[in-house]
Design an enzyme around this catalytic site. Structure first.
Site, short mmCIF file in Angstrom:
data_model
loop_
_atom_site.label_atom_id
_atom_site.label_comp_id
_atom_site.label_asym_id
_atom_site.label_seq_id
_atom_site.Cartn_x
_atom_site.Cartn_y
_atom_site.Cartn_z
N ALA A 41 2.87 -0.98 4.79
CA ALA A 41 2.18 -1.02 6.08
C ALA A 41 1.80 -2.44 6.50
O ALA A 41 1.69 -2.73 7.70
CB ALA A 41 0.93 -0.14 6.04
N ASN B 177 8.17 -5.48 -0.75
CA ASN B 177 8.04 -4.37 0.19
C ASN B 177 6.58 -4.36 0.59
O ASN B 177 5.74 -3.79 -0.11
CB ASN B 177 8.46 -3.04 -0.44
CG ASN B 177 8.40 -1.90 0.56
OD1 ASN B 177 7.72 -1.99 1.57
ND2 ASN B 177 9.10 -0.83 0.26
N GLU C 16 12.68 -9.27 1.88
CA GLU C 16 11.85 -8.14 2.30
C GLU C 16 12.68 -6.86 2.17
O GLU C 16 13.84 -6.83 2.58
CB GLU C 16 11.44 -8.35 3.76
CG GLU C 16 10.63 -7.26 4.37
CD GLU C 16 10.34 -7.52 5.85
OE1 GLU C 16 9.68 -6.67 6.46
OE2 GLU C 16 10.78 -8.55 6.40
N TYR D 67 11.02 8.99 1.81
CA TYR D 67 11.06 8.04 0.70
C TYR D 67 11.74 8.58 -0.56
O TYR D 67 11.94 7.83 -1.51
CB TYR D 67 9.65 7.56 0.35
CG TYR D 67 8.98 6.89 1.52
CD1 TYR D 67 9.33 5.59 1.89
CD2 TYR D 67 8.02 7.55 2.28
CE1 TYR D 67 8.74 4.97 2.97
CE2 TYR D 67 7.42 6.94 3.37
CZ TYR D 67 7.78 5.65 3.71
OH TYR D 67 7.19 5.05 4.79
N HIS E 267 12.66 -2.47 2.54
CA HIS E 267 12.06 -1.20 2.98
C HIS E 267 13.00 -0.08 2.59
O HIS E 267 14.21 -0.16 2.85
CB HIS E 267 11.85 -1.20 4.50
CG HIS E 267 10.94 -2.30 4.94
ND1 HIS E 267 9.59 -2.22 4.80
CD2 HIS E 267 11.22 -3.53 5.45
CE1 HIS E 267 9.05 -3.35 5.23
NE2 HIS E 267 10.02 -4.16 5.62
N PRO F 263 0.79 -1.22 0.00
CA PRO F 263 0.00 0.00 0.00
C PRO F 263 0.83 1.28 0.00
O PRO F 263 1.85 1.37 0.67
CB PRO F 263 -0.82 -0.09 1.29
CG PRO F 263 -0.46 -1.33 1.97
CD PRO F 263 0.51 -2.07 1.14
N ASN F 264 0.35 2.21 -0.79
CA ASN F 264 0.90 3.56 -0.92
C ASN F 264 2.22 3.64 -1.66
O ASN F 264 2.73 4.73 -1.90
CB ASN F 264 1.02 4.25 0.45
CG ASN F 264 -0.31 4.37 1.13
OD1 ASN F 264 -1.27 4.86 0.55
ND2 ASN F 264 -0.40 3.86 2.36
N ARG G 218 4.62 10.80 -1.72
CA ARG G 218 4.47 10.45 -0.31
C ARG G 218 5.74 10.77 0.48
O ARG G 218 6.80 10.23 0.19
CB ARG G 218 4.17 8.95 -0.18
CG ARG G 218 4.06 8.49 1.24
CD ARG G 218 3.89 7.00 1.32
NE ARG G 218 3.78 6.61 2.72
CZ ARG G 218 4.08 5.42 3.18
NH1 ARG G 218 4.48 4.48 2.36
NH2 ARG G 218 3.96 5.15 4.45
N ARG H 85 12.19 4.24 12.85
CA ARG H 85 10.94 4.95 12.61
C ARG H 85 10.06 4.85 13.86
O ARG H 85 10.51 4.47 14.93
CB ARG H 85 10.24 4.36 11.39
CG ARG H 85 11.01 4.38 10.09
CD ARG H 85 10.90 5.66 9.29
NE ARG H 85 9.58 6.20 9.12
CZ ARG H 85 8.73 5.92 8.14
NH1 ARG H 85 9.05 5.04 7.20
NH2 ARG H 85 7.54 6.50 8.09
#
Length: 146
Positions: free
Chosen positions: A77, A74, A98, A22, A100, A9-10, A17, A107
């Site tokens: 969320a 990735n 994975e 990012y 990110h 998502p996103n 964003r 974070r």
């Protein structure tokens, strides 16, 4: 080798964003960077992005039937609570890395835990866009050892 790059998502909003976290690279730019990198390495790559958990799970299942050799994911969320994505990765038993863009360990507290990591052979966080290329290399190293 065929690799699937899955973004949650996103991620389609990259470049818009929170650019302070990012960066300004768009999702289209990200795909182009990965595609060019994979082409140099002789890797076929398929991209998938969804804001829906079930669509991501279904795509992971599709990877099994397409005989995809590796997954770069990735989960965004969904990293922090999607046992459905975890289960899908475990079900298909395709090597997965994975990724990110940001360092999730630095974070917000809720972002520091990944339920996805145990289903993956590695996690890359905080390397920015190059983290995706690093993930491709990890998958290729395993293929070359086989």
């Amino acid at each position: 080798m065929k690799i699937a790059v899955i973004n949650g998502p996103n991620m389609n909003m990259l470049g818009i964003r929170e650019p302070n976290i990012y960066g300004r690279t768009t999702y289209a730019d990200l795909c182009k960077i990965i595609e060019e990198y994979c082409a140099k390495k002789g890797v076929e790559v398929e991209f998938f992005q969804s804001n829906g958990e079930g669509e991501i799970v279904s795509f992971i299942h599709k990877c099994y039937f397409d005989k995809t050799g590796g997954i770069v994911i990735n989960p965004a969320a969904y990293t922090h609570y999607s046992y459905a994505i975890f289960d899908a990765l475990k079900t298909v038993d395709i090597p997965a890395v994975e990724v990110h863009i940001s360092d999730i360990e630095k974070r917000e507290e809720f972002r520091r835990h990944s339920v996805i990591t145990p289903a993956c052979k590695a996690r890359i966080a905080g390397e920015g866009i190059p983290g995706y290329l690093h993930a491709v290399d990890i998958l290729l190293q395993d293929e070359n050892r086989a």
